[in-house]
Design an enzyme around this catalytic site. Structure first.
Site, PDB file in Angstrom:
ATOM      1  N   LYS A 130       0.621  -1.125   0.063  1.00  0.00           N
ATOM      2  CA  LYS A 130      -0.086   0.198   0.397  1.00  0.00           C
ATOM      3  C   LYS A 130       0.912   1.455  -0.172  1.00  0.00           C
ATOM      4  O   LYS A 130       1.378   1.665   0.849  1.00  0.00           O
ATOM      5  CB  LYS A 130      -0.831   0.089   1.003  1.00  0.00           C
ATOM      6  CG  LYS A 130      -1.977   1.377   1.381  1.00  0.00           C
ATOM      7  CD  LYS A 130      -2.448   1.977   2.477  1.00  0.00           C
ATOM      8  CE  LYS A 130      -1.771   2.865   3.007  1.00  0.00           C
ATOM      9  NZ  LYS A 130      -1.506   4.360   1.590  1.00  0.00           N
ATOM     10  N   GLU A 170       9.614   2.134  10.315  1.00  0.00           N
ATOM     11  CA  GLU A 170      10.557   3.531  10.262  1.00  0.00           C
ATOM     12  C   GLU A 170      10.553   4.479  10.300  1.00  0.00           C
ATOM     13  O   GLU A 170       9.298   5.194  10.144  1.00  0.00           O
ATOM     14  CB  GLU A 170      11.848   2.901   9.264  1.00  0.00           C
ATOM     15  CG  GLU A 170      13.013   3.482   8.951  1.00  0.00           C
ATOM     16  CD  GLU A 170      12.627   4.529   8.447  1.00  0.00           C
ATOM     17  OE1 GLU A 170      12.927   6.112   9.051  1.00  0.00           O
ATOM     18  OE2 GLU A 170      12.257   5.290   7.467  1.00  0.00           O
ATOM     19  N   CYS A 221      13.335  11.628   6.999  1.00  0.00           N
ATOM     20  CA  CYS A 221      13.093  11.227   8.088  1.00  0.00           C
ATOM     21  C   CYS A 221      14.864  11.670   8.870  1.00  0.00           C
ATOM     22  O   CYS A 221      14.696  11.714  10.135  1.00  0.00           O
ATOM     23  CB  CYS A 221      13.111  10.437   8.223  1.00  0.00           C
ATOM     24  SG  CYS A 221      13.602   9.091   7.652  1.00  0.00           S
ATOM     25  N   GLU A 259       9.183  17.286  14.530  1.00  0.00           N
ATOM     26  CA  GLU A 259      10.191  17.011  13.333  1.00  0.00           C
ATOM     27  C   GLU A 259       9.033  18.092  12.146  1.00  0.00           C
ATOM     28  O   GLU A 259       7.749  18.145  12.130  1.00  0.00           O
ATOM     29  CB  GLU A 259      10.181  14.898  13.154  1.00  0.00           C
ATOM     30  CG  GLU A 259      10.433  15.195  11.831  1.00  0.00           C
ATOM     31  CD  GLU A 259      10.077  14.095  11.334  1.00  0.00           C
ATOM     32  OE1 GLU A 259      11.144  13.205  10.605  1.00  0.00           O
ATOM     33  OE2 GLU A 259       9.306  12.722  11.946  1.00  0.00           O
TER      34      GLU A 259
END
Length: 479
Positions: A174, A249, A282, A382
């Site tokens: 997906k 992750e 990231c 973040e």
């Protein structure tokens, strides 16, 4: 307008059974560029059922044959690289040069590393020379749900599909609904490479729909997810009901420790790394922590480097950054820039609003804040945009304390010519990866984090291991 309303299930392209239309927005123009179908429960069930049917035969296929098919996939991928580059540039705004070299290049790199690692690995071997009667068998976990993000589409798809295929797993992919066009091309590559039907399946959908359905599906044995920490928590809770394995992750808030003896290119390298892919990585070094004696000079240099970063349309050739992926991300980044100003950080480059010359598109000005303190929002959250926070430290111990004072633990960076210091910091920094003086990790070295940056490792043999069960068999040797 591109229309891609089909899914790839059981070796064939099929119309959505339970789908609804979704517009893919070109972030450079804010206009729809494609229409895809988002699947529902019937589509998820069909894809999982196909993967389950294919599992016994694919698991039993010799590892050498599975590796050979991944080699064919790599060849197809190479032959259609320009299509991929154009798709990713359109769907998520990557400048075409970056898309060709880095976005497409990441997939080539990972597939080749998997092939190299697996070719040298014994999937069945004695436990030890002293105990040859006990055999260790590495076999597939089973049916795997692979849920991938929009920011590095082929990087994450190849990291998951390549490892799962070599391990003998069957899978349902997906991809992000923000960047589905490259994933649909990849499904064509899998088909052209000749993977048996049902080994690889693709269903487009959103996280609330297909993502949740896969995470909780009783016939899915593992979920491998890359994305936000918030979504990672939700997936873990849903998957817990069926006790499936979950590989995550997630986000990061990397610290880049710049000492007074850093090399001359360290500051420029750190700023450019932060701005790459419009800051949408990231592992971005988003907190530049600078030793006090060189702080003022570094702030001045970092501001100059950021001001030299060109912003341009994804279709333009050359080196520049493009837009961020969508309106939601744009507004989030703008809000955090405003928050940085309100909380007292010193703006030395960039700032709110679009860059000069842009009146539409999700373009963000390359932004640098100085005098950032650990409690500020921009030092803790973040941002996922081209925004760098610069902080000052007095001692090595202080640098370590502040660097580790985050719920994240993906990548940290060290810039110093002192080898003993680098070795100390490598052991003290709480992150899955530590990169020093601009040196890249070795091919096949694992990618992954600790704390709220996730678990498991991707890439190379350790990435394949994450899709393997280990079976100990006694009484193996002949009587």
């Amino acid at each position: 307008m591109i229309e891609k309303r089909q899914f790839y299930i059981d070796g064939a392209w099929t119309e959505a059974l339970d789908g609804r239309d979704h517009e893919v927005i070109d972030p450079a123009t804010e206009e729809p560029c494609a229409i895809i179908a988002l699947g529902g429960q019937a589509d998820t069930d069909a894809a999982v059922a196909a993967a389950k049917r294919a599992l016994p035969g694919w698991m039993a296929t010799p590892a050498a044959e599975r590796i050979a098919l991944v080699q064919k996939l790599l060849a197809v991928y190479k032959s259609r690289a320009e299509e991929l580059a154009q798709a990713m540039s359109l769907e998520m705004g990557a400048p075409i040069a970056l898309s060709r070299a880095n976005q497409v290049g990441a997939g080539l790199y990972h597939l080749q590393n998997f092939i190299d690692a697996a070719t040298a690995f014994d999937f069945e071997a004695p436990f030890s020379d002293a105990h040859p009667d006990t055999q260790m068998i590495h076999e597939a976990i089973g049916v795997c749900a692979l849920i991938t993000p929009w920011n590095w589409p082929m990087n994450q798809i190849t990291l998951k599909v390549g490892a799962a295929a070599i391990a003998g797993c069957t899978m349902v992919l997906k991809p992000s609904e923000e960047s589905p066009l490259s994933a649909l091309l990849f499904a064509e590559f899998m088909d052209e490479a000749g993977f048996p039907k049902g080994v690889f399946n693709l269903v487009n959908g959103d996280g609330v729909g297909v993502g949740t359905q896969l995470s909780g599906h009783p016939d899915v044995d593992m979920v491998s997810f890359t994305g936000s920490t918030r979504a990672g928590r939700a997936i873990s809770k849903t998957a817990a009901e069926t006790l499936k394995r979950v590989h995550l992750e997630l986000g990061g808030k990397g610290a880049n420790l710049v000492f007074a003896d850093a090399d001359d290119a360290a500051v420029k390298r750190g700023v450019q790394h932060m701005m790459q892919n419009s800051g949408q990585s990231c592992n971005a070094p988003s907190r530049m922590m600078v030793e006090a004696p060189i702080y003022d000079r570094v702030v001045e240099e970092a501001a100059a480097v950021a001001q030299s970063v060109k912003v341009g349309a994804p279709s333009e050739e050359g080196k520049h950054i493009g837009p961020v992926v969508n309106a939601t991300q744009y507004e989030k980044i703008q809000g955090l820039i405003e928050t940085g100003i309100k909380e007292g950080a010193r703006l030395v480059a960039g700032g709110p609003g679009r860059p000069e010359g842009f009146n539409k598109g999700f373009y963000v000005r390359p932004t640098v804040f100085a005098d950032v303190t650990p409690e500020m929002t921009i030092a803790r959250e973040e941002i996922f945009g081209p925004v760098l926070s610069i902080m000052k430290f007095e001692t090595e111990a202080e640098a370590v304390e502040v660097a580790n004072d985050t719920p994240y633990g993906l990548t940290n960076y060290v810039q110093s010519q002192d080898a003993e210091r680098r070795h100390r910091l490598a052991r003290q920094l709480r992150s899955g990866m530590v990169e020093m003086n601009g040196k890249s990790r070795a091919p096949g070295a694992p990618f992954g984090g600790m704390k709220q940056s996730g678990n498991g490792r991707e890439g190379g043999m350790l990435g394949i291991h994450d899709f393997l069960e280990i079976k100990a068999v006694s009484g193996w040797a002949a009587e």
